[in-house]
Scaffold this active site. Sequence first.
Site, PDB file in Angstrom:
ATOM      1  N   CYS A 113       0.822  -1.302   0.055  1.00  0.00           N
ATOM      2  CA  CYS A 113      -0.031  -0.073  -0.003  1.00  0.00           C
ATOM      3  C   CYS A 113       0.815   1.349  -0.086  1.00  0.00           C
ATOM      4  O   CYS A 113       0.306   2.215  -0.399  1.00  0.00           O
ATOM      5  CB  CYS A 113      -0.975  -0.203   1.250  1.00  0.00           C
ATOM      6  SG  CYS A 113      -1.943  -1.409   1.493  1.00  0.00           S
ATOM      7  N   HIS A 238      -3.195   6.752   1.801  1.00  0.00           N
ATOM      8  CA  HIS A 238      -3.573   5.546   1.362  1.00  0.00           C
ATOM      9  C   HIS A 238      -4.977   5.282   1.776  1.00  0.00           C
ATOM     10  O   HIS A 238      -5.450   5.438   2.808  1.00  0.00           O
ATOM     11  CB  HIS A 238      -2.587   4.466   2.163  1.00  0.00           C
ATOM     12  CG  HIS A 238      -3.247   3.101   1.770  1.00  0.00           C
ATOM     13  ND1 HIS A 238      -3.710   2.638   0.643  1.00  0.00           N
ATOM     14  CD2 HIS A 238      -3.517   2.141   2.581  1.00  0.00           C
ATOM     15  CE1 HIS A 238      -4.220   1.468   0.628  1.00  0.00           C
ATOM     16  NE2 HIS A 238      -4.083   1.107   1.921  1.00  0.00           N
ATOM     17  N   ASN A 268     -10.409  -0.068  -1.308  1.00  0.00           N
ATOM     18  CA  ASN A 268      -8.803  -0.204  -0.871  1.00  0.00           C
ATOM     19  C   ASN A 268      -8.096  -0.636  -2.326  1.00  0.00           C
ATOM     20  O   ASN A 268      -8.157  -2.134  -2.354  1.00  0.00           O
ATOM     21  CB  ASN A 268      -8.583  -1.305   0.221  1.00  0.00           C
ATOM     22  CG  ASN A 268      -7.213  -1.088   0.700  1.00  0.00           C
ATOM     23  OD1 ASN A 268      -6.076  -0.779  -0.210  1.00  0.00           O
ATOM     24  ND2 ASN A 268      -6.638  -1.461   1.683  1.00  0.00           N
TER      25      ASN A 268
END
Length: 312
Positions: A113, A238, A268
Amino acid sequence: MNGSRIAAVGHYQPAKVLTNEDLAGMVDTSDEWIRSRVGIRTRHVAGPDEPVDELAAHAAAKALAAAGLTPGDIDLILVATSTAVDRSPNMAARVAARLGVPSPAAMDVNVVCAGFTHALATADHAVRAGAATRALVIGADKMTDVTDWTDRTTCVLVGDGAGAAVVEAADESGIGPVLWGSVPEMGHAVRIEGTPARFAQEGQSVYRWATTQLPPIARRACERAGLAPQDLAGVVLHQANLRIIEPLAEKIGAVNAVVARDVTESGNTSAASIPLAFSKLVERGEIRSGDPVLLFGFGGNLSYAGQVVRCP
């Protein structure tokens, strides 16, 4: 020239949208349960005929067009991803082939990430050192390939997509010094492991780490750029979970900044999440050319990396 800047950005998402209602027909969950815990309403899902390098190439092509450049102008390609199926050719080489970039240095960066902000820092260093003139920096992941669709704690989180930036030499630096690091002893908290590979995480551990340990680190990234958090026009974290993004942004102290909340519509998307959300803010005019924006990635390996950039 002794600096570098982001000349343009671009993003791409697959056409198929998976809603919370769709997921409620697949696992024991509901729209209310998902929204209350992670803030996500929809996510985009790539099909079996849409590999990661295709997502990446679409986003890169848009960034190139926005910069007014051709593939032949690029001499470095960095792709941040953790969902490459094959070891070789790597994702960057496949993107180069799709775009027709003639002879670039082509490398993948796997910091999950936090991959895009690591790759952006690497491109900045390469350009400032004279090892590259113009770089394509791409974050692309197909998280649905590594998802257990019977696990309601993880399958509600993920989406697919890509975002890209063109980095080029400049007289003055438009990319601030990176602040990066990791907590290796806690690397098990976010995993993509096994055969077949599957995404898993210890949600509470990640939440506590992100909301308590990362705010001072993000503020230090601002200090390295010579700015106070209140000077920021934008904050792109993120896009892990709205319950992490909102308290983290508040604790950073960026009181005047637009805070990206693309997680609500994209889920995500791992390494794609920061460039995807950043590109959307630029496209919508929510941040303007020259504005200082904090990009801050965190997650897998319990790694982090952040820098302040000037909006293209």
